[in-house]
Structures are given as structure tokens and as C-alpha cells.
Design a protein around this motif. Sequence first.
Motif, PDB file in Angstrom:
ATOM      1  N   GLY A 157      -2.015 -11.254  22.470  1.00 40.81           N
ATOM      2  CA  GLY A 157      -0.953 -11.570  23.418  1.00 40.81           C
ATOM      3  C   GLY A 157      -0.841 -10.544  24.525  1.00 40.81           C
ATOM      4  O   GLY A 157      -0.640 -10.881  25.695  1.00 40.81           O
ATOM      5  N   GLN A 158      -1.022  -9.270  24.151  1.00 36.94           N
ATOM      6  CA  GLN A 158      -0.936  -8.211  25.163  1.00 36.94           C
ATOM      7  C   GLN A 158      -2.086  -8.309  26.160  1.00 36.94           C
ATOM      8  O   GLN A 158      -1.922  -8.003  27.331  1.00 36.94           O
ATOM      9  CB  GLN A 158      -0.934  -6.839  24.473  1.00 36.94           C
ATOM     10  CG  GLN A 158       0.380  -6.565  23.753  1.00 36.94           C
ATOM     11  CD  GLN A 158       0.280  -5.346  22.852  1.00 36.94           C
ATOM     12  OE1 GLN A 158      -0.761  -5.075  22.258  1.00 36.94           O
ATOM     13  NE2 GLN A 158       1.376  -4.615  22.730  1.00 36.94           N
ATOM     14  N   GLN A 184      -1.126 -10.714  28.680  1.00 37.77           N
ATOM     15  CA  GLN A 184      -0.190 -10.102  29.626  1.00 37.77           C
ATOM     16  C   GLN A 184      -0.931  -9.248  30.641  1.00 37.77           C
ATOM     17  O   GLN A 184      -0.621  -9.257  31.829  1.00 37.77           O
ATOM     18  CB  GLN A 184       0.817  -9.227  28.879  1.00 37.77           C
ATOM     19  CG  GLN A 184       1.886 -10.002  28.145  1.00 37.77           C
ATOM     20  CD  GLN A 184       2.696  -9.075  27.253  1.00 37.77           C
ATOM     21  OE1 GLN A 184       2.226  -8.628  26.210  1.00 37.77           O
ATOM     22  NE2 GLN A 184       3.911  -8.771  27.661  1.00 37.77           N
ATOM     23  N   LEU A 236      -0.789 -17.286  22.228  1.00 39.85           N
ATOM     24  CA  LEU A 236       0.460 -16.524  22.178  1.00 39.85           C
ATOM     25  C   LEU A 236       1.372 -17.120  21.113  1.00 39.85           C
ATOM     26  O   LEU A 236       1.387 -18.323  20.894  1.00 39.85           O
ATOM     27  CB  LEU A 236       1.176 -16.581  23.528  1.00 39.85           C
ATOM     28  CG  LEU A 236       0.549 -15.836  24.692  1.00 39.85           C
ATOM     29  CD1 LEU A 236       1.490 -15.873  25.885  1.00 39.85           C
ATOM     30  CD2 LEU A 236       0.246 -14.397  24.321  1.00 39.85           C
ATOM     31  N   GLY A 281       6.117 -14.909  22.595  1.00 40.65           N
ATOM     32  CA  GLY A 281       5.320 -14.500  23.751  1.00 40.65           C
ATOM     33  C   GLY A 281       5.209 -15.623  24.758  1.00 40.65           C
ATOM     34  O   GLY A 281       5.291 -15.416  25.972  1.00 40.65           O
ATOM     35  N   SER A 282       5.035 -16.818  24.251  1.00 42.30           N
ATOM     36  CA  SER A 282       4.893 -17.982  25.115  1.00 42.30           C
ATOM     37  C   SER A 282       6.172 -18.200  25.927  1.00 42.30           C
ATOM     38  O   SER A 282       6.131 -18.481  27.118  1.00 42.30           O
ATOM     39  CB  SER A 282       4.580 -19.199  24.241  1.00 42.30           C
ATOM     40  OG  SER A 282       4.464 -20.329  25.029  1.00 42.30           O
ATOM     41  N   ARG A 324       8.428 -15.939  26.672  1.00 41.28           N
ATOM     42  CA  ARG A 324       8.566 -14.838  27.613  1.00 41.28           C
ATOM     43  C   ARG A 324       7.726 -15.068  28.856  1.00 41.28           C
ATOM     44  O   ARG A 324       8.185 -14.916  29.984  1.00 41.28           O
ATOM     45  CB  ARG A 324       8.056 -13.557  26.919  1.00 41.28           C
ATOM     46  CG  ARG A 324       8.860 -12.329  27.185  1.00 41.28           C
ATOM     47  CD  ARG A 324       8.103 -11.123  26.670  1.00 41.28           C
ATOM     48  NE  ARG A 324       7.506 -10.418  27.779  1.00 41.28           N
ATOM     49  CZ  ARG A 324       8.164  -9.530  28.527  1.00 41.28           C
ATOM     50  NH1 ARG A 324       9.415  -9.250  28.249  1.00 41.28           N
ATOM     51  NH2 ARG A 324       7.582  -8.928  29.534  1.00 41.28           N
TER      52      ARG A 324
END
Lengths: 251, 327
Positions: free
Chosen positions: A152-153, A156, A179, A183-184, A186
Motif C-alpha cells: 500500500g505504501q 502511495q 490496498l 487504504g483504498s 484514504r
Amino acid sequence: MAEPLLQTRGITKSFGALKASDAISLDLHPGEIHALIGPNGAGKSTLIKQIAGNMTPDSGTVHFLGQDVTALDTVARARLGLGRTFQISALAMDFTVLQNAVLGALGARSGVMRFFLPVMKDRALLARAHEALERVGLQDHAATRTAELSHGQRRQLEVAVALTLKPKAFLMDEPMAGLGAGGSKRLTGFLDGLRAEAPILLVEHDMDAVFALADRISVLVYGQVIATGTADEIRANPDVRRAYLGEEDAP
Amino acid sequence: MTRETYINAALSLLLVLVPFWAWSTGQAYILTLCTKVAILALAGVGLNIALGLGGLVSFGHAAFFGIGGYAMGILASHAQTFDPIMDWPILIEGTKSMPMIWLVAMLASALAALLIGALSLRTSGVYFIMITLAFAQMLYYFTIGWPAYGGEDGLSIYVRNSFPGLNTLVPVQFLILSYVILGLALLFSARLARAPFGLALSAARQNADRVETVGIAPYRLRLVAFVISGAITGLAGALFADLNRFISPTMFSWHTSGEIMIFVILGGVGRLYGPVAGAALFILLEHLLGGVSDYWKIFLGALLLAVVLFARGGLIGTLAGREVAHG
């Protein structure tokens, strides 16, 4: 409506007998998120590659900022202001997060042929890189080696690198892929605000995100755009229901 | 200070202490060996920019090493026979001045790297390796059939070329000269790696898509890196020729390309001091094992295999651990 920033006109690409792109005409207007959805194998990746410049269409043109960019390569299109993120993270894995962001800032500024001054001490580049990392929430990971980031990072960071370019339009290939729900959500909130800066052509499998975000949705099936419209129009469209939404979406 | 910095400092110290000891005890042969290490390391520093930083596996760096050597040989041989290289349309005479020879050697190898790179960098992987090898072999066979400069037998230069203010025939003076050049090349290489160019080149090695997407063309980066790399290896060739006062087509052969690559791999690909550690280890092994057996290269091969299989970071990598990202 204003002049489209990004436009494909009748893009066609065949691989043998398979028409991966069949006369696709799409446009992206300032301030909007235009989502592109379609089942696996519909030709989304092929289309993205032609828009980004990795692949030349057999016929048809791509216009960006009112200019015909069909003959330009990826580098030239990026320099014009097309900010792309990849489906599978394309990052320099041995670099720190900050170095990846600085690379973006360096690309945005000209002058890569400098051989003496340390790049990681260049204040202007660092400021731009830190700003982008902060916007996606990676500021605490600036010194982390990219290979050690979670999936996920990395997504980003992909977005952060695109941000350092301050592009005129974004081309995002499944930014939500892999994600978690948090996370999705966000990232959805973040992209929602981003459209005011530059419009986004969003290829995405996450239907919640697509229907929450997209001003317009185009549905690609077997290389053809079978419908374009608002979320409600797409939901109500019988062709789309038959071809896509009714079916069980492959993960 | 990272651990690697300490190791580099220790290696530098060792490379200064050994010749100092040899000089104070009057062992000229050891001085010559140390000079050889420095010059070969310099060739490796050149290759390391392409191979380590840029990920360009050039199996043809002998081309630049040889061009540097022949630049020295051609200029010095015309100077020693007082026969101009050409007298029409302009008069070009030979020279015995090292700075002039180095300049010509670097320019000629840079030009060759530009031509070879422009063609071979359009390919990658095995094709790149093969094309660079082919170019070097072409030059190898060309020099074999070039009688003007000794052909297959090579060419001797009787007196070492001169450097203002030094007597280069005194081993320790030529050693210091070689050390200073190696030091400058290391300094340049370190700065290059941290400069905008180094960051972009390294990123292109790791992920070319990423670099393209931020609007930088990997091809241009790689070509410039290849030219810089070739020029440094060319300078090493000129110095090597001066060390032996002899040039021959062997400088162009694929053995030479392989050896330069071995220095880099033994020492540590992409590590600043990798080529230095590798060249030192190579010469040490050649010196120690060469006395034991004519087949010492078998042991070298085994060592190389061990490094590639078990210690990917080479000597420096094994001692210093994973590379710390420059922050």
C-alpha cells in the motif's frame, strides 16, 4: 464544456486477429475524474500504454493539451505534463522513499546532466519531494528503503512521485489495486481533492472507488467503449449490466 | 560515517603503507606491483560507472583500455623517431608529454565510447554484452594487422613519457602519479554517484519505466555514462602502457575486458572502492599463487565463482554489508 485536456480519437490497435483497441475515442476535461472500467482482457492496459506513449496505435491519434502527441514517446509526453502511475509499482527499489520523490522533482526540473553537486542536498528538489510525500502521508517514511515499504505504501509513493511532476493530467492505472479497505478509502478521499489540480483518467477495478469518485465512467469491453456517462447512467445502462456489472467480477 | 567509509579508509591506508614500506626497504618490484594495482583499479573505476551505477554489462571495455594504450604508443613512438604523425593538411607530431598523451587517450576513448555506445545501447542484456565484445574484438584484430605500430608483436617505447617536474622513471614517482590520478578518479566517481546524474542513472538501472515516466530518457543517461566510463578506462590504458613501456593487441583482447570486469566483481559491483579492492586482490593472487602454480587462474576462477554465488557484494559488500542509501 471546456476544451478536453487529453483526447484519443479512434485509437485502434490489433495483435493479429485480436482487436485490443477498436476505434476508441475518449476525452478528459479539466477538473474531472474520468474512470475507465472493463472486465479483464478488455484492453485497458493496451489503451493506457497508447495514451502514455509505450505503444503506438495502428490508427487514430492522441491529443494532449491541444497537441497531437501520437508520435511522441513516453519521455516527451511526461515532459508535457502527463503524470502516470503504474499498476505494478515502478519504483527504484534500492532507493529511499525520499530519493524516489527527488527523482520525480529532478525530472520536473531540467538539468539532469549535472555531475558534481549532491542531489540530496538540493533544497528546491528536497522541498518539492517532501511536499509530495507529506500529501500522500509518507513523510515519516522518507528515509525508508523503498523495497521495505508495504504494498500500500508503494502505491502511495507512486502517487507522490507523480505529484512531484506537477502534471497537467494524471493517468492512473489501478492505484487502488492491493490496498486494504482503509487504504483504498484514504486514497479515494485524496484523489477526490486532486481532480481540482489536474484531471485524472482512472483505470480501476475497485467499483466502490469508481462510483464514489468518477464524474464520468467509460466502459471498455473487447476493445470497444460500449458506454460513457455518469455513474447513474452507467448503472442504468442495459448493455453495461449485461456485459460487465451483472457478471461476477474477476478479482 | 558508515562502515563502508571505514573500510575504504583502511584500504587506502594499506595501499599507501605497502609502497611506503617497499620504498623504505628498496623493493622496487613491490612498487611496480602497487602502481599496477592503481592503474588497473583506475580501469575498473571507469567500468564501475557503467556496470555498477548504470547496470551496463560491458564486455568490451578492453576497447577503451587499448585505445588509451595505443594513443600513448602512437604519440610516443613518433616522438622517439622524430617522425610526424601527419604533415598534411596540418602538422601533427608525436609527444612524450604525459598530460598531452592522457588528454588524447581520454578524448579518443570517449569518442569511441560514444560511437560504440550509441549503437550498442539500443540493445540490452545478452545482446549488449555481445555487441560490446564484438567491437573490442574488431579493434583487437585490427591492431594485429596494423604493421605501422608493431602488428601482432606490439611496440616498445624505450623511455617512459615525461611529466613536468617529475622523473617518471623513478618507480616511486610514477607510483605517486598513478595514485593521485586514481584518487582523483575515485573522487569524481563518488561525486558523480551523488549528483543528479548519478541518481537518475542509478534509477534507470533499477527501473527504466520510472525514469521515463518522470520525463528523463534512460538512453541519454546511459550513453553519457558509457562515454565517461570509456574515457576513464582509456586513461588507465595510457598509464598501463607507460608502466610497461609496451603496447600490444592484447590490451584489446577479451581477456582484458574480462579482467577489468573481474576487478569490479571481486571488489564489489557499484561500490566506490570495489575496483580498488578487486584489482589489489587480483594482483595479490597473481603474485602469490602465480609463484605456486602456472594454473593459478583455476583458483581465481573458483574464487570468482564463490563471490558470485555467496558474496554478491564482492569484498567490500561482504565486509560492509548492504549499501546504505545516500541521504
